[in-house]
Design an enzyme around this catalytic site. Structure first.
Site, PDB file in Angstrom:
ATOM      1  N   GLY A  58      42.482   7.201  42.945  1.00 36.53           N
ATOM      2  CA  GLY A  58      42.140   8.565  42.562  1.00 36.53           C
ATOM      3  C   GLY A  58      41.502   8.573  41.190  1.00 36.53           C
ATOM      4  O   GLY A  58      41.626   7.606  40.430  1.00 36.53           O
ATOM      5  N   CYS A  85      45.192   0.998  43.244  1.00 37.10           N
ATOM      6  CA  CYS A  85      44.637   1.590  42.034  1.00 37.10           C
ATOM      7  C   CYS A  85      45.561   2.693  41.485  1.00 37.10           C
ATOM      8  O   CYS A  85      46.659   2.417  41.040  1.00 37.10           O
ATOM      9  CB  CYS A  85      43.215   2.096  42.291  1.00 37.10           C
ATOM     10  N   TYR A  86      45.160   3.954  41.552  1.00 37.05           N
ATOM     11  CA  TYR A  86      46.002   5.040  41.056  1.00 37.05           C
ATOM     12  C   TYR A  86      47.339   5.064  41.797  1.00 37.05           C
ATOM     13  O   TYR A  86      48.400   5.273  41.195  1.00 37.05           O
ATOM     14  CB  TYR A  86      45.274   6.377  41.225  1.00 37.05           C
ATOM     15  N   HIS A 173      40.495  -2.405  44.475  1.00 35.55           N
ATOM     16  CA  HIS A 173      40.214  -1.663  45.715  1.00 35.55           C
ATOM     17  C   HIS A 173      39.942  -2.641  46.851  1.00 35.55           C
ATOM     18  O   HIS A 173      38.808  -3.090  47.039  1.00 35.55           O
ATOM     19  CB  HIS A 173      39.006  -0.740  45.521  1.00 35.55           C
ATOM     20  N   GLU A 175      39.748  -2.020  49.918  1.00 42.79           N
ATOM     21  CA  GLU A 175      39.027  -1.389  51.031  1.00 42.79           C
ATOM     22  C   GLU A 175      37.520  -1.519  50.923  1.00 42.79           C
ATOM     23  O   GLU A 175      36.811  -1.309  51.914  1.00 42.79           O
ATOM     24  CB  GLU A 175      39.428   0.096  51.145  1.00 42.79           C
ATOM     25  N   ASP A 231      27.878  12.051  68.620  1.00 45.25           N
ATOM     26  CA  ASP A 231      29.148  12.765  68.739  1.00 45.25           C
ATOM     27  C   ASP A 231      29.194  13.660  69.976  1.00 45.25           C
ATOM     28  O   ASP A 231      30.130  13.593  70.773  1.00 45.25           O
ATOM     29  CB  ASP A 231      29.416  13.597  67.483  1.00 45.25           C
ATOM     30  N   LYS A 380      33.303   7.626  63.169  1.00 44.03           N
ATOM     31  CA  LYS A 380      32.022   7.448  63.848  1.00 44.03           C
ATOM     32  C   LYS A 380      31.910   6.089  64.542  1.00 44.03           C
ATOM     33  O   LYS A 380      31.444   6.004  65.680  1.00 44.03           O
ATOM     34  CB  LYS A 380      30.881   7.624  62.847  1.00 44.03           C
TER      35      LYS A 380
END
Length: 525
Positions: A58, A85-86, A173, A175, A231, A380
């Site tokens: 964050g 992280c945060y 991070h 990710e 979609d 997606k």
């Protein structure tokens, strides 16, 4: 294991830019994930019966007044927790560690050194590795009973763990792809530390959704607004798999489509699904409404308004048809709502009235339909995987994101029939060359923009020309929230430019947009 039957890993969002990306990475590890706000209580967590928790990063400092906090009871539930992280700093502070402003800020590529010995979180990784950090505060003392697993030049405690309590965290991070072993860190937490099996797959959603749709719809009739995009096509395909001819799809041709897209829907999609399709040719209606309009926001409003009117008329015609036949009423509307749509709208209201949504433009609330949203738990990339499993053609499943207003906002200036044809030709050439070069999977999308109100001097055929410039905007992105311009090979750019200036008579110049997002947006208008 299906989406809504699966016990989730909860991603607690502290306002992170990457919360959705974390959730996607968890799913890539074959574990179902859901995003929840940081205001969630321990009791609410318990009610969701999760397999584990990931605390996101964050933008705040844990010392700022009013900074996002976590219910301390969550860390006492006995669930495996992984802080990033945060989220890592919140864990450290709540568990009795120390977080401080050391003055050693770390942003971007950062080298970390792992402590000696094997660990369930960082085991099997090189002792020296590159990570991606973004922080000003640092954990300077780990909570009592925690093992320090890694450090960097500016951060003495860059990772810690308590296997006994199943609590873990890293300052970087994992990710993002810039962290060399990031996915392995996440998978180590999920599978080794937390003991969560890798038994969830987006493909399992099909059977579950087919059963749920049949239960919801019964014998009622269903309509779906097809845009030609991924979609709406996949949502329609799942519903058709469930209820067959009870579904009718409505495709509005507003004249702002790219080359061959109407044919893709009318031929390829129908052939692969057998769905009943009603096509509404509204080209003249849209172009008349757009005549003389150059302001991009005004163009968007006009296109949205005309779409609403057109879809409403087509839907009402189907309602009247059902009444005349004396059969079941049209009660349901399919929407291709994805999980990011649900998260960004605060979780969705579940209302039975029409909601404003990009697939159907925001229909009037007096059109009373119950929504059918078979994709609302999916990202997606998962939707594309399901589309392929359902047998949809790659030309639809692999389609790059395309704005609802279509080419209307890729013409800078007034939208006219001639200008649309110029842009369609240039766009088709760019797409064909990118596909030929095998670059479709490397770029998020490549808007092709016509600067209709700009002309430049050129020389073609020994004569002076005064033609339009075309802008190429190839971008790479994870989720379109941020993007960078794609470094396409020069030879590919040269072929695209040569073909466009040779084959599209009104164009004498091709330029490349090399702006990231931010500061620029992906689309020009």
């Amino acid at each position: 294991m299906t989406a809504t039957d699966a016990r989730p890993v909860l991603v607690v969002d502290f306002g992170a830019q990457y919360a959705q990306l974390i959730a996607r990475r968890v799913r890539e590890a074959s574990v179902y994930s859901e995003i929840v706000p940081h205001t969630i209580t321990a009791e609410e967590v318990r009610a969701k019966d999760p397999l584990g928790i990931v605390l996101s990063g964050g933008p705040s400092s844990v010392y700022e007044p009013g900074s996002p906090d976590l219910d301390p009871g969550i860390l006492q539930l006995g669930l495996p927790v992984f802080g990033i992280c945060y989220g890592f700093q919140v864990m450290a502070q709540q568990l009795g560690g120390e977080v401080a402003k050391t003055g050693n800020r770390e942003y971007g590529s950062t080298a970390v050194t792992l402590a000696e010995g094997d660990s369930s979180l960082l085991g099997g990784q090189p002792a020296a590795q590159t990570t991606w950090m973004s922080h000003g505060d640092s954990v300077v003392r780990a909570p009592e009973g925690f093992e320090v697993l890694a450090s960097s030049e500016g951060t003495p405690v860059a990772a810690f763990a308590s296997d006994e309590r199943k609590l873990y965290g890293v300052q970087w991070h994992p990710e993002v792809k810039h962290s060399e072993h990031g996915q392995q860190v996440l998978e180590n937490f999920l599978h080794r530390a937390a003991g969560i099996p890798a038994d969830w797959n987006s493909g399992n959603v099909i059977a579950e959704q087919v059963a749920r749709i049949r239960e919801q719809v019964g014998a009622g009739r269903v309509i779906c607004g097809l845009s030609g995009g991924v979609d709406s096509a996949v949502a329609a395909a799942i519903v058709h798999e469930a209820v067959g001819d009870q579904l009718t799809c409505i495709f509005v041709d507003h004249g702002l489509l790219r080359q061959g897209e109407r044919e893709q829907v009318e031929n390829d999609f129908v052939a692969s699904t057998g769905v009943r399709l009603v096509t509404v040719d509204a080209v003249d209606q849209f172009l008349d409404a757009l005549a003389g309009v150059s302001d991009p926001e005004e163009k968007r409003k006009i296109i949205g308004r005309e779409f609403i009117r057109t879809f409403e008329r087509a839907a009402e015609a189907l309602v009247l048809e059902a009444r005349a036949e004396g059969g079941e009423a049209v009660k349901f509307l399919v929407q291709g709502t994805l999980y990011p749509d649900v998260v960004e709208s605060g979780g969705g209201s579940g209302t039975a009235n029409i909601k404003s949504h990009h697939n159907v433009g925001g229909l009037p609330e007096d059109l009373q339909f119950e929504l059918v949203e078979p994709l609302r738990t999916l990202f997606k990339d998962e939707v594309r995987a399901i589309g392929r499993e359902l047998g949809l053609p790659e030309v639809i499943v692999g389609r790059q994101p395309f704005p609802g207003p279509g080419l209307g906002i890729r013409i800078v200036g007034e939208v006219t029939r001639d200008r649309l044809e110029i842009l369609r030709q240039a766009d088709a050439i760019a797409r064909a060359e990118l596909s030929l070069a095998g670059l479709d999977g490397e770029i998020w999308q490549c808007p092709v923009v016509l600067l209709a109100d700009v002309r430049s001097v050129g020389v073609q055929g020994d004569g002076r020309t005064y033609g339009h410039p075309i802008v190429l905007r190839p971008v790479s992105s994870e989720d379109a929230m941020t993007a960078d311009w794609t470094r396409l090979p020069y030879e590919v750019l040269a072929r695209i430019s040569n073909r466009i200036t040779n084959e599209v008579r009104e164009v004498n110049r091709v330029v490349l947009d090399v702006t990231s997002k931010p500061p620029g947006t992906i689309e020009w208008e």
